[in-house]
Design a protein around this motif. Structure first.
Motif: not given
Length: 143
Positions: A100, A122-123, A126, A129-130
């Protein structure tokens, strides 16, 4: 009656093997229903079959251990689950962290253009991960 026989003392009369077979059987039925729907060009029916059976499998997987007197998951299963989950998270983050940032730099330098699909990935990555961070924080604070 022999002492070597294991009795099943559950509210539902279900043992560990039946529990596992029920959950995986529902998932297999759902996947076969989805595949049949695709092959027969009845995607809506196939998707509905898949969703209903997989949701039923999730309900069985979550609810039955709470109403069962028999231990359906042991420490070995939990240890294997935790190791597999940790391995998955580790691989996903290593690959993501290796790719990324490079995509950002290449996009900023006009060497490549990141497509909307890749931005969506990518979103999603992300958000994953959050979500992991939130779940980890909750679990670590409860321990």
């Amino acid at each position: 009656m022999s002492d070597t026989r294991q009795q099943v003392n559950t509210v539902l009369g279900i043992g560990r093997q039946t529990y596992e077979r029920s959950v995986w059987g529902l998932v297999v039925i759902g996947c076969l229903g989805l595949l049949a729907g695709i092959l027969l060009r009845e995607q809506l029916i196939g998707t509905a079959t898949y969703l209903v059976t997989v949701w039923a499998a999730m309900i069985v997987a979550v609810a039955v251990p709470y109403v069962s007197d028999t231990k359906l998951v042991d420490e070995r299963d939990e240890r294997l689950h935790n190791r597999a989950s940790g391995l998955l998270i580790g691989i996903a983050f290593m690959v993501g962290l290796g790719i990324v940032p490079a995509l950002y730099v290449l996009n900023a330098g006009n060497y490549i253009t990141i497509s909307p699909t890749v931005w969506g990935g990518i979103y999603l990555f992300s958000a994953f991960g959050l979500l992991y961070g939130v779940c980890y924080t909750i679990v670590s604070r409860r321990s």
